[in-house]
Scaffold this motif. Structure first.
Motif, PDB file in Angstrom:
ATOM      1  N   THR A   1     112.958   3.756 -78.528  1.00  0.00           N
ATOM      2  CA  THR A   1     111.413   3.173 -79.207  1.00  0.00           C
ATOM      3  C   THR A   1     110.365   3.795 -77.771  1.00  0.00           C
ATOM      4  N   ALA A   2     110.712   2.294 -77.135  1.00  0.00           N
ATOM      5  CA  ALA A   2     110.363   2.136 -75.768  1.00  0.00           C
ATOM      6  C   ALA A   2     110.286   3.077 -75.093  1.00  0.00           C
ATOM      7  N   LEU A   3     111.792   3.893 -74.721  1.00  0.00           N
ATOM      8  CA  LEU A   3     112.178   4.548 -73.439  1.00  0.00           C
ATOM      9  C   LEU A   3     111.303   6.024 -74.435  1.00  0.00           C
ATOM     10  N   VAL A   4     110.937   6.684 -75.634  1.00  0.00           N
ATOM     11  CA  VAL A   4     110.051   7.749 -75.511  1.00  0.00           C
ATOM     12  C   VAL A   4     108.522   7.754 -75.102  1.00  0.00           C
ATOM     13  N   VAL A   5     108.647   6.622 -75.733  1.00  0.00           N
ATOM     14  CA  VAL A   5     107.153   6.184 -75.766  1.00  0.00           C
ATOM     15  C   VAL A   5     106.752   5.657 -74.141  1.00  0.00           C
ATOM     16  N   LEU A   6     107.513   5.388 -73.076  1.00  0.00           N
ATOM     17  CA  LEU A   6     107.670   5.553 -71.534  1.00  0.00           C
ATOM     18  C   LEU A   6     107.240   7.198 -70.926  1.00  0.00           C
ATOM     19  N   PHE A   7     108.899   7.895 -71.407  1.00  0.00           N
ATOM     20  CA  PHE A   7     108.695   8.920 -71.220  1.00  0.00           C
ATOM     21  C   PHE A   7     107.377  10.250 -71.432  1.00  0.00           C
ATOM     22  N   ILE A   8     106.786   9.779 -72.512  1.00  0.00           N
ATOM     23  CA  ILE A   8     105.596  10.446 -72.447  1.00  0.00           C
ATOM     24  C   ILE A   8     104.905  10.196 -72.081  1.00  0.00           C
ATOM     25  N   VAL A   9     104.363   8.557 -71.434  1.00  0.00           N
ATOM     26  CA  VAL A   9     102.568   8.201 -70.864  1.00  0.00           C
ATOM     27  C   VAL A   9     103.328   9.200 -69.224  1.00  0.00           C
ATOM     28  N   LEU A  10     104.387   8.795 -68.706  1.00  0.00           N
ATOM     29  CA  LEU A  10     105.067   9.200 -67.667  1.00  0.00           C
ATOM     30  C   LEU A  10     104.746  10.784 -67.656  1.00  0.00           C
ATOM     31  N   SER A  11     104.836  11.494 -68.333  1.00  0.00           N
ATOM     32  CA  SER A  11     104.954  12.620 -68.110  1.00  0.00           C
ATOM     33  C   SER A  11     103.049  13.406 -67.545  1.00  0.00           C
ATOM     34  N   PHE A  12     102.588  12.844 -68.951  1.00  0.00           N
ATOM     35  CA  PHE A  12     101.010  12.858 -68.425  1.00  0.00           C
ATOM     36  C   PHE A  12     101.255  12.040 -67.228  1.00  0.00           C
ATOM     37  N   ALA A  13     101.209  10.777 -67.107  1.00  0.00           N
ATOM     38  CA  ALA A  13     100.447  10.316 -65.700  1.00  0.00           C
ATOM     39  C   ALA A  13     100.651  10.720 -64.403  1.00  0.00           C
ATOM     40  N   SER A  14     101.760  11.313 -64.112  1.00  0.00           N
ATOM     41  CA  SER A  14     101.861  11.521 -63.342  1.00  0.00           C
ATOM     42  C   SER A  14     102.812  13.358 -63.337  1.00  0.00           C
ATOM     43  N   PRO A  15     102.004  14.361 -62.321  1.00  0.00           N
ATOM     44  CA  PRO A  15     102.872  15.755 -62.542  1.00  0.00           C
ATOM     45  C   PRO A  15     104.134  16.321 -62.571  1.00  0.00           C
ATOM     46  N   HIS A  16     104.423  15.257 -61.004  1.00  0.00           N
ATOM     47  CA  HIS A  16     105.872  15.034 -61.197  1.00  0.00           C
ATOM     48  C   HIS A  16     106.769  14.712 -61.216  1.00  0.00           C
ATOM     49  N   PHE A  17     106.637  13.936 -62.447  1.00  0.00           N
ATOM     50  CA  PHE A  17     107.917  13.424 -63.767  1.00  0.00           C
ATOM     51  C   PHE A  17     108.512  14.354 -64.076  1.00  0.00           C
ATOM     52  N   LEU A  18     108.248  15.842 -64.413  1.00  0.00           N
ATOM     53  CA  LEU A  18     108.313  16.414 -65.531  1.00  0.00           C
ATOM     54  C   LEU A  18     109.177  18.169 -64.707  1.00  0.00           C
ATOM     55  N   THR A  19     109.235  17.590 -63.776  1.00  0.00           N
ATOM     56  CA  THR A  19     109.980  18.656 -62.227  1.00  0.00           C
ATOM     57  C   THR A  19     111.738  18.625 -62.289  1.00  0.00           C
ATOM     58  N   ALA A  20     111.658  19.259 -62.426  1.00  0.00           N
ATOM     59  CA  ALA A  20     113.526  20.261 -62.406  1.00  0.00           C
ATOM     60  C   ALA A  20     114.586  19.225 -61.338  1.00  0.00           C
ATOM     61  N   ASP A  21     113.966  18.956 -60.290  1.00  0.00           N
ATOM     62  CA  ASP A  21     114.632  17.980 -59.080  1.00  0.00           C
ATOM     63  C   ASP A  21     114.103  16.224 -59.765  1.00  0.00           C
ATOM     64  N   ASN A  22     112.400  16.105 -59.956  1.00  0.00           N
ATOM     65  CA  ASN A  22     112.344  14.614 -60.274  1.00  0.00           C
ATOM     66  C   ASN A  22     113.474  13.888 -61.161  1.00  0.00           C
ATOM     67  N   LEU A  23     113.930  15.111 -62.485  1.00  0.00           N
ATOM     68  CA  LEU A  23     115.131  14.869 -63.554  1.00  0.00           C
ATOM     69  C   LEU A  23     116.081  14.751 -63.347  1.00  0.00           C
ATOM     70  N   PHE A  24     116.746  15.741 -62.016  1.00  0.00           N
ATOM     71  CA  PHE A  24     117.770  15.049 -61.825  1.00  0.00           C
ATOM     72  C   PHE A  24     117.736  13.831 -61.241  1.00  0.00           C
ATOM     73  N   ASN A  25     116.974  14.071 -60.262  1.00  0.00           N
ATOM     74  CA  ASN A  25     117.469  12.351 -59.695  1.00  0.00           C
ATOM     75  C   ASN A  25     117.594  11.019 -60.723  1.00  0.00           C
ATOM     76  N   ILE A  26     116.360  11.240 -61.805  1.00  0.00           N
ATOM     77  CA  ILE A  26     116.358  10.350 -62.999  1.00  0.00           C
ATOM     78  C   ILE A  26     117.718  10.144 -63.632  1.00  0.00           C
ATOM     79  N   GLY A  27     118.330  11.266 -63.735  1.00  0.00           N
ATOM     80  CA  GLY A  27     120.086  11.430 -64.324  1.00  0.00           C
ATOM     81  C   GLY A  27     120.815  11.065 -63.325  1.00  0.00           C
ATOM     82  N   SER A  28     121.108  11.625 -61.804  1.00  0.00           N
ATOM     83  CA  SER A  28     121.730   9.958 -61.024  1.00  0.00           C
ATOM     84  C   SER A  28     121.496   8.719 -60.532  1.00  0.00           C
TER      85      SER A  28
END
Length: 334
Positions: A33-60
């Motif tokens: 639940t904390a993970l989902v909430v943080l994901f949603i908050v960051l999605s609104f807080a930064s326009p760079h969060f949901l970019t393909a490059d950033n998500l790839f970086n998070i995965g690695s």
């Protein structure tokens, strides 16, 4: 069926087993639940969060934390701790990079070397804990210092550069569009989950963490098994260190400083108990993603690394407090 052959959670009776399973589920649900909430908050807080490059970086980035946290979880289940993971990961990554650059090894052969380096470090930890009977905290603290010193000695405190592009496959490559590091993480997670939940090795691990003396009297070779746990943990740390080096296409002697905080936090957030005998890989993976999001979000929001350390410290406090609260509730119901 003997006591050793029974799943550890079942030894206290069906009621205790059900309460324990419910406790794990609560921990994992809370972390998710904390993970989902943080994901949603960051999605609104930064326009760079949901970019393909950033998500790839998070995965690695998550791959490194998750693999090493899986190793830490196994050690924590035995009522131990491994503070040397950062130094060993750095040493493994540096050695892997050096054998590629200086000896012409392929990235796969270098990965095997890095895993072997981790295994040796794990064996040292295991022998210090079992044969020398040094408490895990002190034993691995010494390995942390010695490992970091070795990294600086063999590199002259200078990064290992000049590596071929193929060296990046572990950290930056893709398999069917999925980051290769994420694929490796999934393989490790499934393998470790199976090992701990479906094999005698896992039963012994939980039994030793729950009650070491009872495990010894049940016929479990506790010294040999505990050493094996540290060796396997070291191998996973070596793999994680190689992935980390691959991500930046270099061996960095400063890598992994304070990494032990992130992986301990990931394990504890996921439900592993520092009192031993409890922990599951699925929870650890959730915890690893949560820590990775905290780190990534802090960078995107330009939060100082010093504040990041404070945040991780508070998360550890909260997770340990919740673990203690959970254990008190279980004891009161028992």
């Amino acid at each position: 069926m003997s006591a050793v052959d029974q799943p550890v959670e079942m030894r206290g009776g069906l009621g205790d087993w059900l309460r324990e399973r419910a406790s794990h589920a609560v921990s994992e649900f809370t972390a998710a639940t904390a993970l989902v909430v943080l994901f949603i908050v960051l999605s609104f807080a930064s326009p760079h969060f949901l970019t393909a490059d950033n998500l790839f970086n998070i995965g690695s980035q998550t791959a490194v934390i998750a693999i090493i946290a899986a190793a830490q979880t196994m050690v924590i289940i035995t009522k131990g701790i491994d503070l040397s993971v950062g130094s060993v990961a750095a040493l493994a990554g540096v050695v892997g990079a050096m054998v590629v650059r200086d000896l012409g090894f392929s990235v796969w052969a270098a990965t095997a070397v890095a895993i072997a380096v981790g295994a040796v470090a794990g064996l040292v930890n295991g022998l210090l804990v079992t044969a020398a009977r040094i408490p895990p905290f002190i034993a691995t603290l010494g390995t942390m210092s010695a490992g970091r010193g070795l990294v600086f000695i063999i590199t002259g405190a200078v990064g290992v550069y000049g590596l071929p592009k193929s060296f990046q496959i572990l950290g930056n490559g893709q398999l069917l569009g999925i980051p290769f590091a994420v694929v490796l993480t999934a393989v490790v997670a499934v393998g470790m989950a199976f090992l701990l939940s479906q094999t005698r090795f896992g039963q012994y691990t939980y039994a030793m963490g729950s009650n070491l003396e009872a495990a010894r009297r049940s016929g479990i070779p506790v010294g040999r098994h505990l050493a094996a746990v540290y060796v396997l943990a070291g191998m996973l740390v070596g793999l994680g260190g190689m992935i980390a080096a691959s991500r930046v296409n270099s061996g960095q002697p400063n890598y992994g400083i304070s990494l032990e905080l992130d992986v301990i936090a990931a394990a504890v957030i996921g439900g592993a108990s520092l009192f031993g005998g409890q922990g599951r890989i699925v929870g650890t993976i959730i915890g690893a993603f949560l820590i990775a999001l905290v780190r990534n979000g802090a960078v995107l929001l330009d939060i100082s690394i010093h504040y990041q350390q404070v945040i991780v410290g508070v998360i550890i406090w909260a997770a340990v407090y919740f673990d203690q609260y959970r254990r008190r509730r279980l004891e009161s119901r028992g």
